[in-house]
Every structure is written in structure tokens, then in C-alpha cells.
Design a protein around this motif. Sequence first.
Motif, PDB file in Angstrom:
ATOM      1  N   GLN A   1      17.948   2.761  44.867  1.00  0.00           N
ATOM      2  CA  GLN A   1      18.262   2.347  43.499  1.00  0.00           C
ATOM      3  C   GLN A   1      17.082   2.596  42.556  1.00  0.00           C
ATOM      4  O   GLN A   1      17.270   2.959  41.405  1.00  0.00           O
ATOM      5  N   VAL A   2      15.872   2.409  43.062  1.00  0.00           N
ATOM      6  CA  VAL A   2      14.694   2.706  42.234  1.00  0.00           C
ATOM      7  C   VAL A   2      14.704   4.182  41.835  1.00  0.00           C
ATOM      8  O   VAL A   2      14.494   4.543  40.674  1.00  0.00           O
ATOM      9  N   GLN A   3      14.979   5.053  42.796  1.00  0.00           N
ATOM     10  CA  GLN A   3      14.976   6.489  42.522  1.00  0.00           C
ATOM     11  C   GLN A   3      16.184   6.911  41.688  1.00  0.00           C
ATOM     12  O   GLN A   3      16.076   7.768  40.814  1.00  0.00           O
ATOM     13  N   ASN A   4      17.338   6.284  41.959  1.00  0.00           N
ATOM     14  CA  ASN A   4      18.544   6.647  41.220  1.00  0.00           C
ATOM     15  C   ASN A   4      18.420   6.370  39.724  1.00  0.00           C
ATOM     16  O   ASN A   4      19.052   7.039  38.906  1.00  0.00           O
ATOM     17  N   TYR A   5      17.621   5.386  39.363  1.00  0.00           N
ATOM     18  CA  TYR A   5      17.486   5.022  37.960  1.00  0.00           C
ATOM     19  C   TYR A   5      16.150   5.481  37.374  1.00  0.00           C
ATOM     20  O   TYR A   5      15.618   4.867  36.464  1.00  0.00           O
ATOM     21  N   GLY A   6      15.601   6.563  37.943  1.00  0.00           N
ATOM     22  CA  GLY A   6      14.469   7.236  37.323  1.00  0.00           C
ATOM     23  C   GLY A   6      13.104   6.787  37.772  1.00  0.00           C
ATOM     24  O   GLY A   6      12.086   7.315  37.311  1.00  0.00           O
ATOM     25  N   GLY A   7      13.030   5.795  38.655  1.00  0.00           N
ATOM     26  CA  GLY A   7      11.742   5.288  39.104  1.00  0.00           C
ATOM     27  C   GLY A   7      11.117   6.162  40.180  1.00  0.00           C
ATOM     28  O   GLY A   7      11.790   6.961  40.826  1.00  0.00           O
ATOM     29  N   ASN A   8       9.818   5.990  40.367  1.00  0.00           N
ATOM     30  CA  ASN A   8       9.082   6.730  41.396  1.00  0.00           C
ATOM     31  C   ASN A   8       8.787   5.789  42.559  1.00  0.00           C
ATOM     32  O   ASN A   8       8.224   4.717  42.363  1.00  0.00           O
ATOM     33  N   MET A   9       9.194   6.177  43.787  1.00  0.00           N
ATOM     34  CA  MET A   9       9.004   5.336  44.962  1.00  0.00           C
ATOM     35  C   MET A   9       7.781   5.786  45.746  1.00  0.00           C
ATOM     36  O   MET A   9       7.611   6.964  46.040  1.00  0.00           O
ATOM     37  N   ILE A  10       6.899   4.820  46.080  1.00  0.00           N
ATOM     38  CA  ILE A  10       5.754   5.079  46.970  1.00  0.00           C
ATOM     39  C   ILE A  10       6.133   4.499  48.338  1.00  0.00           C
ATOM     40  O   ILE A  10       6.282   3.289  48.485  1.00  0.00           O
ATOM     41  N   GLN A  11       6.293   5.364  49.346  1.00  0.00           N
ATOM     42  CA  GLN A  11       6.754   4.896  50.655  1.00  0.00           C
ATOM     43  C   GLN A  11       5.652   4.158  51.421  1.00  0.00           C
ATOM     44  O   GLN A  11       5.904   3.132  52.044  1.00  0.00           O
ATOM     45  N   THR A  12       4.435   4.682  51.376  1.00  0.00           N
ATOM     46  CA  THR A  12       3.313   4.066  52.089  1.00  0.00           C
ATOM     47  C   THR A  12       2.333   3.484  51.084  1.00  0.00           C
ATOM     48  O   THR A  12       1.863   4.179  50.185  1.00  0.00           O
ATOM     49  N   LEU A  13       2.033   2.206  51.233  1.00  0.00           N
ATOM     50  CA  LEU A  13       1.161   1.515  50.296  1.00  0.00           C
ATOM     51  C   LEU A  13      -0.287   1.966  50.496  1.00  0.00           C
ATOM     52  O   LEU A  13      -0.833   1.869  51.590  1.00  0.00           O
ATOM     53  N   PRO A  14      -0.938   2.492  49.447  1.00  0.00           N
ATOM     54  CA  PRO A  14      -2.343   2.903  49.579  1.00  0.00           C
ATOM     55  C   PRO A  14      -3.267   1.702  49.656  1.00  0.00           C
ATOM     56  O   PRO A  14      -2.851   0.562  49.413  1.00  0.00           O
ATOM     57  N   LEU A  15      -4.529   1.947  49.979  1.00  0.00           N
ATOM     58  CA  LEU A  15      -5.509   0.871  50.095  1.00  0.00           C
ATOM     59  C   LEU A  15      -5.686   0.117  48.789  1.00  0.00           C
ATOM     60  O   LEU A  15      -5.771  -1.106  48.759  1.00  0.00           O
ATOM     61  N   SER A  16      -5.725   0.848  47.704  1.00  0.00           N
ATOM     62  CA  SER A  16      -5.850   0.230  46.387  1.00  0.00           C
ATOM     63  C   SER A  16      -5.229   1.173  45.369  1.00  0.00           C
ATOM     64  O   SER A  16      -5.074   2.364  45.632  1.00  0.00           O
TER      65      SER A  16
END
Length: 615
Positions: free
Chosen positions: A56-71
Motif C-alpha cells: 500500500q505504501v508503494q501503491n500510493y506513491g511512497g518509497n519503501m525501505i526493506q532493510t533498516l539502515p544503521l542511521s
Amino acid sequence: MKRKLNQSLMSKKKGKVIPGDDTTSGGPGHDFLSGVTCHIHPANFGRKRLNIFQSQVQNYGGNMIQTLPLSSETISYIIFEESVDVVKLKQFFNPSAYCNTRFVRCTWLVECVKKKTKVDSKDHEIISVVDPTDKHKNKEYSVSEGEAKQPSPEHHHPSNKDGLLVTQLGEQENPITKIHTTDISTKEFSPDNFSPHSASVKEIENNIIVPCDSQLTQQCFNEEQKTLLHSGEVKTEEENRIINRLEALNEIQTEHDASQETVVSLVKPFPKALKDKFACARPSSSKVRDMNHHITAELDKLAAAYKSKKDTWRALGYQKAISAIRHHPREITSREEALSIPGVGERLADKVAEIVESGKLRKVSEVCEGEEANTLKLFTGVWGAGPTTAQSWYTQGFRTLQDLQLKATLTRHQQIGLKHYDDINTRIPREEVAEIEDYVRYAALSLKKGLIVMVCGSYRRGKLNCGDVDVLITHPDGHSHQHLFKPLLSCLKETGFITDDLVTQEDNGNQLKYLGVCRLPGEGRKHRRLDVIIVPYAEFAPATMYFTGSAHFNRSMRLLAIKMGMSLSEHGLRAGIVRQGREKLTDGHLLETPTEQSIFEHLGLEYRPPHERDH
């Protein structure tokens, strides 16, 4: 129309259909999450529900980060399952490392989807947005109403190269995952002091690696969320499909919760009393004295015979009973005493009693010493032929190797195995293994200076002879190994060292493996089985451990890792693995394992050198 409505309701009740699975972007005017970068933390989400929210985030134009970076200062929202509070959140990571990020519950995303706009997140926040100018000054985070304030760590915490989060060690945290590093700049080369990083590694005191994944407990939306989903007016058919999707998913999730509990896997402590029972927790030199060797020796013959016939369950049953008898502290003198041992049943107790009385077992003669047993043993010595193939050859009336050569339909591998049958089945003296290692090393270094070439397997465990030769190759610069595989094999073939190709495996991640037959130059030299494995330097320590063995030791290490919420393979050690049954729900985070010692430390084990792994 009424029939379609009834079918829709019935499908929804049964939980077999999720409406709107083909939902895509809402089209022009519906990209209300455009410019928004999100990460959905998997803790407490089921896999299907997590996938729905991410889509749903991607369907409505958002950018998804699959792996959380350190900071990060670019993530707009980190979204959590609604039961996560500030205390749980801080167990996952240090919030101050994410400036300008809002930590919200998934109810915010549900409301956004329902209203077709990016709504104010204030009512859904777990922790208020962190001001980047104050992240090193404030000692407390601003917590949303109804949550207790928690003190922040006093220092900015370091990280490792794989982006693992490192936080200060607290009183209740597990000390077995503490990072122990040493200065290796002055050490001489040995298999256990390789580091794919700098020559000197800075010591990090009182820190532990904390995975970004936590306990996953399958949960459905609560009543407050359902009220939220149904409130307001549904304006479009598109929106209705999305809402129905979420509701149907929750109904499926509720039924799933009633029937199966998610297995929780984290980097977590494991009771020392249980850990000590693992083979990898003790040296192979400390094997228990077998007070009943005359019994276990006979039963071992039966176990091997059943294994060769692919009677897996019976072979496994014998192996478990043999292990129990081997650990029995006294010599068994009666059937009743044998029956009292866990894992020994009525029939096996009868066999033990027969061995105690006569010194032998008739069943061994029947199963292990007949024509069929001897023929199957002969045929399984052909490289490329397993128990099933050997049994098939026996059933077709073949009894000798000459029968196979003249009458059987053989694969290319089996033809090679049959051609070099005697040589391949003759053990290789330790001195000859060293010669083969030197030959491969010379050829490799002629192509690229600085390569590390090492023989693993039983040779590295200190055995006097070996079945085959496993040569592991890498380069400390981390990239020079990449184009070595084919040139090295061509070089070894051109000199006549490699005589036959068996298998080339190039689909095992970043590792390349070749199986073949080689022969040293000189009169009367035998053909030997050779494996060449080329690995990246970052995977050298876990690969060295894996290819050193023994197989029993490796199984024990992998099982312990699973019990501690990790995953161990020849590619590395990962923490924060979430499993449901045997299925992995998340890949977790790769831990730094520059040496074999570091793998033992992550698992809270005393280091065992190769010669103490011959279980």
C-alpha cells in the motif's frame, strides 16, 4: 447482483479469498504518499499482513525501505504494529539515530488509505520526531501521551561494516553476543586470524549487537482499528477493495492464530545446561568412554546397512539408541537394564540381550553379510551412485563392477567413478594431500599474487588420511577472487593435473565450487577426488568452518544457532531470524565474522580448534 454479494460475504467468512489482490496504484491524484520514505518494522506482523502494508505504501506513491539502515535522516516514517510501545521500540534500535523520522503505529497508514490523503500522524506516534540538533544533547526522548519516558544512552554507539546496530550493554542484556576483537596487525597468518576488514580492528567495549527484528506474534487488528476502518464514507470502489483486503486478511490471521503459534527467534540467551549437551560445546577429544563397545559395534553395522538401503527412519532409530547406549555409565548386563535406557525399546533390548549372552547378533549376519549387502556396498562405492541406484542395479541382476561396465546404463559421472573406482576409494595419505595443496597453490599464485589457498576437511582436523581434498581459495582484498575460477581450472587442466570433470556449481551465492578428479605428476600416482571452492574474503571464516567439518560438528553448530534465533551457513552467521515452524519469515542481519573465533563467541561457545571438531 444479490448472488455476487452473497458469494463475496461467504468467501470473506471462510477466509479463503482476499479481495483486491490485484490492487495497484490508485492512478492520477492518488499518489498521496509521494515523497514519503517508509520502513515497516516486521515485529509482531504476520508475513501476509506485512506484505499488504508494504504494497500500500508503494501503491500510493511512497518509497519503501526493506532493510533498516544503521542511521538515517531521510526516512519519513518507521511504521510498527499497533501493540508496539516505546519500551519495545527501544529494544529494536536507538531512535536518536533516525533524525526527522516519525515512529508511528500502523493505524496511521490505515487512516491514510481510508481518507486517501496523508493524515497528521500525531495521534499515532509512539515517539515524537527527533530533532537532529538535539540528538546528542537530550537525555530523554519526547514520548507520546500515555507512555513512560525512557532515558537515552549516554553515547553515540558505533556500528560495524554490515550496518548492524550496536547499543550499550544493559544489565538484562545477553553478554554472549558481546563483540570481542583484537589487534591482528602483527599476527602471522593462520586460518583463525583472517579478517576481511582493516589490519587493526578497534576494540568495542560493553556493546552487543541488537537485531532490527524482534518477536513476531501473529495478531489481528483490534476492535478500535475495525471501528476506524468502518468509520467515514467510502468514496470509491478502489478504496473499498483496499479496506476489504485488510479486513479479510485480519480474519485469516485470526484463524491462523487459533491453530498455530509463531515461533519466536531472536538473538537470545540459551541455558548453559542445555548448551553443554551440544556436540559443538565440547572437544571431540572428550568423547565418553564406551563401556558397551561390544554392543554398539554390532548395532553400528545394522545402522550402516539400513542407511545404505535408504531405510532412513530405521537407521536413525538405531543411531539414537547407539548414542544412548554409548553414554550409559555402566556395562549392560541384562535385558532389563537395556530397556531402562531412554531410546531403547522392547525389540532393541532383545538384540542387546542377545549380544550380551552370545557376543554377536544373528541379524547382523542376515542384513550385513549376505550377497545383497555386499553387492550394495560395492555399488555405492561408484561415485555418483547412491543407495537407490545401487539397489536398482542389484534388482536388475548386476553383481560385479564388470556387470555395470558391460550392461548398465551409466551417467557420465558414474562412468568416471567406475573408471577410477579403486583409486577414488583408496584413502589419501596426509603427505599426498599436502602435495596436492602445494600444486593448486602454485597454479593459483601464478595467476594472482596474494591469494590464500588452504585445504580443509579431515586434513585440517589432523587426520592421518583423507577421502578427498577440499581446497578453499580467497583473496584478502575482497575482489581479486572474482575472476579466478575459470582461469585456474583451465591452468590445472592444461598441465594434466585435473583429469576428469564431475560438477561445476556456480549458483551458490558468491561462492564457486568445482568437483573433479586430479592426479599428481609422476609414475604410479593415483587419481584423487578434488574439490576447489572459491569464496569472497568476507565469507572466508564461516566457509572455512563449514568445509573443515566434521559433519556432526556442523549440524550441532547450526542447530544451536537456530535455538538462539540465528542462522549459520557457509556464507555467514545471521541474527534476528524470525521463523514460523521451519520457515524463515525474515533474513535477519549479517553479523561480522572475521574469524572462526568470532562465530564461537557469537554463539557463546569456547573456541575449538579444528582437531577438536572431529565428532
